[in-house]
Design an enzyme around this catalytic site. Structure first.
Site, short mmCIF file in Angstrom:
data_model
loop_
_atom_site.label_atom_id
_atom_site.label_comp_id
_atom_site.label_asym_id
_atom_site.label_seq_id
_atom_site.Cartn_x
_atom_site.Cartn_y
_atom_site.Cartn_z
N GLN A 59 0.81 -1.22 0.00
CA GLN A 59 0.00 0.00 0.00
C GLN A 59 0.84 1.27 0.00
O GLN A 59 0.57 2.21 -0.74
CB GLN A 59 -0.92 0.01 1.23
N GLU B 45 6.60 7.74 6.28
CA GLU B 45 6.24 6.53 7.03
C GLU B 45 7.21 6.33 8.18
O GLU B 45 8.19 7.08 8.33
CB GLU B 45 6.24 5.32 6.09
N HIS C 203 3.81 -6.18 10.79
CA HIS C 203 3.28 -4.83 10.56
C HIS C 203 2.44 -4.44 11.77
O HIS C 203 1.59 -5.22 12.22
CB HIS C 203 2.43 -4.79 9.29
N ARG D 206 8.99 0.12 12.53
CA ARG D 206 7.91 -0.85 12.70
C ARG D 206 8.13 -1.82 13.86
O ARG D 206 7.18 -2.19 14.54
CB ARG D 206 7.74 -1.64 11.41
N HIS E 254 4.33 -9.80 8.40
CA HIS E 254 4.28 -8.92 7.22
C HIS E 254 5.43 -9.12 6.24
O HIS E 254 5.21 -9.24 5.04
CB HIS E 254 4.26 -7.47 7.69
N ARG F 74 13.21 -3.98 8.51
CA ARG F 74 13.11 -3.22 7.26
C ARG F 74 12.51 -1.84 7.49
O ARG F 74 11.49 -1.71 8.16
CB ARG F 74 12.24 -4.00 6.26
#
Length: 530
Positions: A52, A120, A236, A284, A343, A378
């Site tokens: 996304q 993000e 995630h 994350r 994720h 990541r």
């Protein structure tokens, strides 16, 4: 494997049809190679379509941002396990890769001639380009599939890759496959690229599609390649919670928080304040762990993402809005219930930034590979970037390697056909219970015992068998690595070793198979890479 029903040949066989695989396939055709793409489902059914957020890239038009800053953010998120050379190479090649992607028809969101940007978790600047609001992966996949249809690429859908076949020298000379009817085939080729995605289906709840069963990593290990950083499975932080569920769950993109949404518990408390200097925009691993802790502290099944203050939510995030609408949630007025889910695999087949592995003729790109870009965690939206850059570089490596001497018609040697296969449900329950965000020695041992007790030896005769064998091997590898790393770093959280240990700084664990086909843990992940 039973007698081959059909046989074909190519210069390059690509396993997987996501961003890395199709990029390499298109470049291969342009370079004059005969390319065959092998995919288990439809050509657009992989993980790329579900991405996304976007592509993290520095294009030089955001004041104060730089490639160096992007590199620094990536290194910070990776917990000291990134390969700094690989990080610099991949991030530095990003602008060119995005430009070529646009030339192939990808339509990113823009205002006039300038691409829109979002921010993000873990990023110090607004540098993520996106498409369709929150449908970037779907747009990239659309453009690449359209380009592939108009090219000379042969696409074999409904085929699962079983094993890379090698000659007496150990060089890859082909790929064995099974079609949906269980009929075996052989593709003779001097180069095989694994671009088959990760292993999110190792867990009961994931953002990944059903195809993400770790087939590529398992195939590479059986062929003699090494894997590394398997213990770093990224969860995630924000997946739409609709009650206990299994399988692929709807993602709530990190860009929602990037544009101002706040995580709260059921009392309305903004619990990320004080957890990390970036609060809701922490990397994350930090956010997923914080949500998990808060759920345990409060006895809640989920936390809440408050996006009620964001204007134009439905237009900016149409995919998230549609998922919420299906369960009766209006993000304009209702906090979105969220919980972490498996994720992204930060580790995988050890490969260089050109896709080369230590097995001549075998290449890896995208989530299936461990290039050193991600380290222990990541950075958001670096995955599509990696697929684009390494997918392009693989073809250059293949062309260079074609000049190496090789037998005109090599006699291929097939690996032993019988492999360990455990019941998928047992594997997923064991991994979800004992090897998810919080792990300890007792739980990891219990998971290992459960997988071992559910394991038998058999020859896969269909896609399900190949996938179950891959998940079994990945479970063994993840558990072995997680049990060996006695510290908490990035996505790997050991509740019995909650702090970082400097002994492990810049130490990656490498997995190879012993003569019995069982994972063996060592160190120096990049050893033996061409």
């Amino acid at each position: 494997m039973s007698t081959t029903v059909w046989e074909a040949s190519a210069d390059l066989v690509v396993v997987g049809s996501g961003v890395a695989g199709l990029t390499a396939a298109l470049d291969g055709v342009r370079a004059g190679l005969r390319v065959v793409v092998v995919t288990k489902d439809a050509i657009d059914a992989g993980s790329t379509r579900w991405a996304q957020g976007g592509v993290a890239v520095v294009l030089g038009d955001i004041a104060g941002d730089s490639v160096g800053a992007h590199v620094a953010d990536t290194m910070a998120a990776g917990g000291g396990l990134n390969d700094e050379t690989a990080v610099a190479e991949i991030i530095g090649a990003g602008p060119g890769a995005v430009r070529r992607l646009r030339e192939r028809g990808t339509l990113f969101d823009a205002r006039g001639t300038r691409l829109e940007r979002t921010r993000e978790g873990g990023h110090s600047a607004f540098r993520v380009v996106h498409a369709g609001g929150d449908a970037t992966g779907a747009e990239i996949e659309r453009a690449l599939v359209a380009a592939a249809v108009n090219s000379e690429i042969t696409v074999l859908t409904g085929c699962v890759a079983v094993d890379a076949l090698r000659d007496a020298s150990g060089r890859v000379g082909g790929l064995s496959v099974l079609d949906d009817a269980g009929r075996p085939g052989l593709l003779r080729a001097p180069a095989v690229l694994l671009a088959s995605g990760g292993y999110g289906q190792l867990y009961s709840s994931t953002t990944n599609p059903e195809t993400s069963t770790g087939d590529g990593v398992a195939l590479a290990l059986r062929a003699g390649a090494s894997a590394s950083d398997l213990e770093f499975v990224q969860f995630h932080p924000t997946v739409l919670y609709t009650g206990p569920a299994v399988g692929r769950r709807p993602l709530v993109t990190e860009a929602v928080r990037g544009e101002g949404a706040i995580l709260r518990d059921r009392t309305g408390h903004a619990f990320m304040t004080g957890v990390h200097p970036l609060a809701d925009l922490a990397p994350r691993d930090v956010v997923a762990a914080a949500i998990t802790r808060r759920m345990a502290e409060t006895g809640a099944d989920c936390m809440y993402l408050d996006a009620t203050g964001l204007e134009g939510f439905a237009a900016r995030f149409p995919t998230v809005s549609a998922s919420c609408a299906e369960v009766g949630i209006d993000p304009r007025t209702d906090p979105i219930p969220v919980t972490p889910a498996a994720h992204y695999a930060c580790g995988g087949v050890v490969a260089g930034t050109d896709g080369r592995t230590r097995v001549p003729g075998l290449y890896a790109a995208g989530e299936v590979a461990r290039t050193g870009l991600h380290g222990a965690n990541r950075l958001a939206s670096n995955s599509l970037l990696e697929g684009l850059v390494v997918g392009e570089r693989v073809v250059r490596a293949v062309l260079e390697d074609r000049a190496l001497p090789r037998p005109a018609s090599p006699q291929l040697i097939s690996p032993a056909p019988a492999v360990a296969i455990a019941d998928r449900g047992v594997v997923q329950r064991a991994m979800s219970t004992c090897a998810a965000i919080g792990r300890d020695a007792t739980g990891l041992a219990a998971a290992s015992d459960a997988v071992e007790q559910a394991t038998s030896t058999a020859v896969p005769i269909d896609r399900a068998g190949v996938e179950d064998a891959a998940l079994t091997l990945l479970a063994q590898g993840v558990l072995a690595a997680a049990g060996t790393r006695r510290e908490s770093r990035g996505c790997h959280v050991r509740t019995d070793f909650p702090g970082r240990d400097d002994v492990w700084q810049r130490e990656s664990l490498v997995i190879t198979l012993d003569e019995a086909g069982l994972p063996v843990v060592g160190r120096d992940a990049m050893a033996g890479v061409a």
